[in-house]
Design a protein around this motif. Structure first.
Motif, PDB file in Angstrom:
ATOM      1  N   UNK A  36       0.839  -1.210   0.000  1.00 65.23           N
ATOM      2  CA  UNK A  36       0.000   0.000   0.000  1.00 65.23           C
ATOM      3  C   UNK A  36       0.874   1.261   0.000  1.00 65.23           C
ATOM      4  N   UNK A  37       0.422   2.322  -0.668  1.00 62.83           N
ATOM      5  CA  UNK A  37       1.202   3.565  -0.706  1.00 62.83           C
ATOM      6  C   UNK A  37       1.473   4.126   0.684  1.00 62.83           C
ATOM      7  N   UNK A  38       0.709   3.701   1.667  1.00 64.89           N
ATOM      8  CA  UNK A  38       0.914   4.197   3.029  1.00 64.89           C
ATOM      9  C   UNK A  38       2.069   3.486   3.737  1.00 64.89           C
ATOM     10  N   UNK A  39       2.586   2.418   3.125  1.00 65.22           N
ATOM     11  CA  UNK A  39       3.701   1.693   3.751  1.00 65.22           C
ATOM     12  C   UNK A  39       4.900   2.632   3.879  1.00 65.22           C
ATOM     13  N   UNK A  40       5.556   2.662   5.056  1.00 66.02           N
ATOM     14  CA  UNK A  40       6.666   3.610   5.232  1.00 66.02           C
ATOM     15  C   UNK A  40       7.826   3.397   4.256  1.00 66.02           C
ATOM     16  N   UNK A  55       7.352   2.414   1.094  1.00 68.47           N
ATOM     17  CA  UNK A  55       6.655   2.239  -0.192  1.00 68.47           C
ATOM     18  C   UNK A  55       7.559   2.522  -1.398  1.00 68.47           C
ATOM     19  N   UNK A  56       8.186   3.714  -1.417  1.00 68.89           N
ATOM     20  CA  UNK A  56       8.991   4.098  -2.588  1.00 68.89           C
ATOM     21  C   UNK A  56      10.113   3.106  -2.847  1.00 68.89           C
ATOM     22  N   UNK A  57      10.778   2.733  -1.769  1.00 67.53           N
ATOM     23  CA  UNK A  57      11.901   1.803  -1.889  1.00 67.53           C
ATOM     24  C   UNK A  57      11.412   0.442  -2.417  1.00 67.53           C
ATOM     25  N   UNK A  58      10.275  -0.009  -1.893  1.00 67.74           N
ATOM     26  CA  UNK A  58       9.762  -1.330  -2.294  1.00 67.74           C
ATOM     27  C   UNK A  58       9.282  -1.322  -3.747  1.00 67.74           C
ATOM     28  N   UNK A  59       8.646  -0.243  -4.135  1.00 67.13           N
ATOM     29  CA  UNK A  59       8.174  -0.125  -5.525  1.00 67.13           C
ATOM     30  C   UNK A  59       9.365  -0.074  -6.490  1.00 67.13           C
ATOM     31  N   UNK A  60      10.405   0.639  -6.087  1.00 67.33           N
ATOM     32  CA  UNK A  60      11.606   0.734  -6.930  1.00 67.33           C
ATOM     33  C   UNK A  60      12.257  -0.636  -7.064  1.00 67.33           C
TER      34      UNK A  60
END
Ligand code: PTJ
Length: 277
Positions: A7-11, A13-18
């Motif tokens: 979820x975008x609310x995950x702290x 998030x950006x790192x995991x999506x990348x």
């Protein structure tokens, strides 16, 4: 691979999506499996740098924009990691600078070279040069020596993110001005390139495109005039918001002339003192 359920609310998030973009790159045949390891190393440095674009990176971005803009024959060298992470922004940079895009990879694979080309074309590239096997730069032995005769061979400036040290040195020895992006300021590449942007490729590339566009339209001064003057002191480590836009770029009006060794020293100090977070 299933679409991410992070979820975008995950702290993180950006790192995991990348991270998922790199995994998708491997699955699509664009990124080498070795690229996963390289990405993990980058993540570790980024974590220590607070996952932020620091003033030393902004200064390198501004210098890179100037050098790319002034180049006679700039080329953007694209490998499997850079393509998976930032194909669209690499195409945008080519558009803004007039640079040619050229595929060049470390881990030899004709199929992967083609997959990278296809991904760049899908991202909107009009032309993607391939290395071929007829022209090579000097001072290097492995696969990365092969270049396109209308690309890297005759380039005066080469932008090559996530480079390996040997080829960076060879490019410099071949008379090229090399601009790199490397989260590790201690790497041979970081130390050999003339301009090293110590930042995550995914953060700095949109800023670099924006900086070149500002030069193209002559709006650089306006962007700087709107900036926060408190950020102008080059001796202070400043965290700049990850999503910085033109109005939040630091004012470099009074910054000293660009020095890559100063950039690297400031990045290393930020890492070693833990002031990135
Ligand atoms: O597609 P290929 O075959 O050309 O392979 C590409 C890689 C990146 C695997 C290859 O060039 C390689 O092995 O590179 P290195 O020597 O591991 O160097 C990669 C450098 O990039 C390391 O210093 C990492 O810290 C850094 N890095 C990794 N991810 C990022 C990064 N720097 C900026 N942004 C990143 N996202």
């Amino acid at each position: 691979m299933p679409a991410s359920d992070v979820p975008p609310t995950h702290p993180r998030y950006l790192s995991l999506i990348t991270r998922e973009r790199i995994v998708a790159g491997v699955e699509r045949g664009v990124t080498s499996p070795h690229g996963l390891i390289a990405h993990g190393r980058g993540e570790a440095f980024d974590y220590l740098l607070g996952e932020a674009t620091h003033l030393f990176a902004h200064e390198a971005i501004a210098e890179a924009a100037k050098v790319l803009k002034a180049a006679r024959h700039p080329v953007i060298s694209v490998n499997g990691n850079a393509c998976a992470l930032a194909a669209g922004d690499l195409v945008a940079l080519a558009g803004a600078t007039g640079a040619k895009l050229e595929v060049n990879i470390f881990h030899t694979s004709a199929e992967r070279e083609q997959a990278i080309r296809n991904m760049l074309l899908e991202a909107g590239a009009r032309e993607v040069l391939m290395p071929g096997r007829t022209h090579a730069i000097q001072h290097i032995e492995h696969n990365r020596k092969w270049v396109h005769p209308e690309g890297i061979l005759i380039a005066d400036v080469v932008f090559v993110p996530l480079e390996d040290g040997d080829r960076c040195g060879a490019l410099v020895q071949n008379g090229k001005t090399v601009i790199t992006v490397d989260l590790n300021p201690l790497s041979r590449t970081a130390k050999t390139a003339q301009i090293t942007i110590v930042d995550n490729l995914t953060r700095c590339l949109p800023l670099l495109v924006q900086a070149v566009q500002a030069l193209n339209t002559g709006t650089t001064d306006n962007a700087n005039a709107n900036a926060d003057n408190a950020n102008a002191n080059a001796n202070v480590n400043v965290n700049v918001n990850v999503n910085a836009n033109a109005n939040s770029l630091p004012d470099r009006t009074h910054a000293p002339l660009y020095s890559n060794s100063r950039t690297l020293a400031e990045a290393e100090r930020t890492l070693r003192t833990g002031t990135g977070n």
